[in-house]
Design a protein around this motif. Structure first.
Motif, PDB file in Angstrom:
ATOM      1  N   VAL A 284       0.843  -1.194   0.000  1.00 41.64           N
ATOM      2  CA  VAL A 284       0.000   0.000   0.000  1.00 41.64           C
ATOM      3  C   VAL A 284       0.879   1.246   0.000  1.00 41.64           C
ATOM      4  O   VAL A 284       1.898   1.312   0.691  1.00 41.64           O
ATOM      5  CB  VAL A 284      -0.914   0.030   1.243  1.00 41.64           C
ATOM      6  N   SER A 285       0.465   2.227  -0.783  1.00 41.29           N
ATOM      7  CA  SER A 285       1.063   3.561  -0.723  1.00 41.29           C
ATOM      8  C   SER A 285      -0.065   4.550  -0.463  1.00 41.29           C
ATOM      9  O   SER A 285      -1.086   4.525  -1.158  1.00 41.29           O
ATOM     10  CB  SER A 285       1.770   3.889  -2.045  1.00 41.29           C
ATOM     11  N   LEU A 286       0.107   5.407   0.569  1.00 42.19           N
ATOM     12  CA  LEU A 286      -0.915   6.392   0.917  1.00 42.19           C
ATOM     13  C   LEU A 286      -0.270   7.746   1.209  1.00 42.19           C
ATOM     14  O   LEU A 286       0.783   7.803   1.852  1.00 42.19           O
ATOM     15  CB  LEU A 286      -1.704   5.947   2.158  1.00 42.19           C
TER      16      LEU A 286
ATOM     17  N   ILE B 102       3.468   7.325   2.779  1.00 39.20           N
ATOM     18  CA  ILE B 102       3.888   6.186   3.591  1.00 39.20           C
ATOM     19  C   ILE B 102       3.606   4.897   2.819  1.00 39.20           C
ATOM     20  O   ILE B 102       2.527   4.738   2.239  1.00 39.20           O
ATOM     21  CB  ILE B 102       3.172   6.159   4.958  1.00 39.20           C
ATOM     22  N   TYR B 103       4.596   4.000   2.796  1.00 39.51           N
ATOM     23  CA  TYR B 103       4.454   2.696   2.174  1.00 39.51           C
ATOM     24  C   TYR B 103       4.231   1.645   3.264  1.00 39.51           C
ATOM     25  O   TYR B 103       4.806   1.742   4.354  1.00 39.51           O
ATOM     26  CB  TYR B 103       5.719   2.303   1.406  1.00 39.51           C
ATOM     27  N   PHE B 104       3.430   0.634   2.951  1.00 45.63           N
ATOM     28  CA  PHE B 104       3.169  -0.466   3.875  1.00 45.63           C
ATOM     29  C   PHE B 104       3.252  -1.804   3.152  1.00 45.63           C
ATOM     30  O   PHE B 104       2.859  -1.922   1.983  1.00 45.63           O
ATOM     31  CB  PHE B 104       1.761  -0.354   4.486  1.00 45.63           C
TER      32      PHE B 104
ATOM     33  N   PHE C 170      -8.913  11.069   3.522  1.00 47.87           N
ATOM     34  CA  PHE C 170      -7.631  11.617   3.950  1.00 47.87           C
ATOM     35  C   PHE C 170      -7.215  10.905   5.236  1.00 47.87           C
ATOM     36  O   PHE C 170      -8.031  10.711   6.133  1.00 47.87           O
ATOM     37  CB  PHE C 170      -7.735  13.121   4.175  1.00 47.87           C
ATOM     38  N   PHE C 171      -5.931  10.528   5.317  1.00 45.68           N
ATOM     39  CA  PHE C 171      -5.460   9.703   6.422  1.00 45.68           C
ATOM     40  C   PHE C 171      -4.192  10.262   7.055  1.00 45.68           C
ATOM     41  O   PHE C 171      -3.313  10.769   6.370  1.00 45.68           O
ATOM     42  CB  PHE C 171      -5.150   8.283   5.935  1.00 45.68           C
ATOM     43  N   THR C 172      -4.112  10.120   8.384  1.00 45.27           N
ATOM     44  CA  THR C 172      -2.844  10.248   9.095  1.00 45.27           C
ATOM     45  C   THR C 172      -2.249   8.846   9.225  1.00 45.27           C
ATOM     46  O   THR C 172      -2.912   7.845   8.920  1.00 45.27           O
ATOM     47  CB  THR C 172      -3.058  10.844  10.493  1.00 45.27           C
TER      48      THR C 172
END
Length: 266
Positions: A141-143, A237-239, A175-177
């Motif tokens: 995931v990339s966000l 951020i990558y996960f 939208f995410f933190t």
């Protein structure tokens, strides 16, 4: 004073179609840096929101034995992706039939690269993946991180400036933190196996002694430690996510999955 011709400049929202998508051309970016998030070399990929198929198509080019399956709702873009990938689905996952859901059981890697923020219900997409993916699968995931210093500064000055691309892309719905990203993953029964910050704001290069206050006249942020400082400077951020059961989670992870959201002022 408005200079001559400025009043005719195209507004960012004028690039939107009636469906809420942009009329601008899709970037044809292979994003090879994302491969550093893999726990193993994929053999069967599902690339959701694959665009022109640049990412999974490049992987297939470099590793011809890879099965590359894309999902793209834009029909013109999907036509291009079809020339690069083995299969392209053109409907959202929630509308998939039995054949596609059965095929999902054979996938070992899912790519969700800057796509969840464009969905009305990204939680539903993650739940479907969790239900049908094999246990060994990895989800990359990339966000975009809306809790970065630049966004804080703009908010403190009264701005939430939509742009054609980036964290405040005008086509973003959610939208995410970093915390909200993690809570979404754990609540949909995934576990964060690894995370990384691919792009930092320039402040991260400065030497700091923690804790300290950072900001200007309109904003002051109390930075607790190095990890907090990195998250504040992270644009994206990558996960790497894996499926997990409760007995595989630590106390902090169990709180993310089952606990109530911390009290907030809003």
């Amino acid at each position: 004073m408005i200079e001559a011709g400025e009043e005719s400049m195209k507004k960012v929202w004028e690039s939107l179609s009636n469906s809420g998508t942009q009329e601008e051309a899709y970037p044809d970016n292979p994003r090879t840096d994302i491969r550093g998030m893999f726990s193993f070399q994929p053999k069967r990929i599902l690339d959701i929101g694959c665009g022109l198929g640049a990412v999974s198509g490049t992987i297939k080019h470099d590793f011809p034995e890879t099965f590359a399956w894309g999902c793209e709702l834009n029909p013109i873009t999907a036509d291009v992706a079809q020339t690069r990938l083995d299969k392209v689905s053109r409907s959202p996952m929630e509308a998939w039939g039995g054949d596609e859901l059965e095929l999902l059981k054979s996938v070992d890697t899912v790519l969700l690269l800057d796509v969840l923020e464009h969905m009305y219900n990204p939680w539903s997409t993650l739940q479907i993946l969790r239900e049908h993916l094999p246990e060994h699968a990895q989800v990359i995931v990339s966000l975009p991180n809306c809790a970065n210093i630049h966004i804080f500064h703009e908010l403190a000055n009264g701005f939430w400036h939509y742009k054609p691309a980036g964290v405040l892309d005008v086509t973003h719905i959610r939208f995410f933190t970093q915390y909200e990203m993690q809570k979404m993953f754990y609540e949909t029964r995934f576990k964060v196996a690894r995370q990384a910050y691919p792009y930092f704001l320039p402040y991260i290069q400065e030497d700091r002694v923690f804790p300290f206050w950072f900001g200007g006249e309109s904003m002051q942020v109390h930075v607790k430690d190095q990890s907090h400082w990195e998250s504040l400077n992270a644009v994206q951020i990558y996960f790497n996510l894996v499926t997990a059961y409760d007995e595989q989670l630590n106390e902090e992870e169990l709180m993310l999955k089952h606990g109530r959201h911390p009290e907030t002022l809003s």
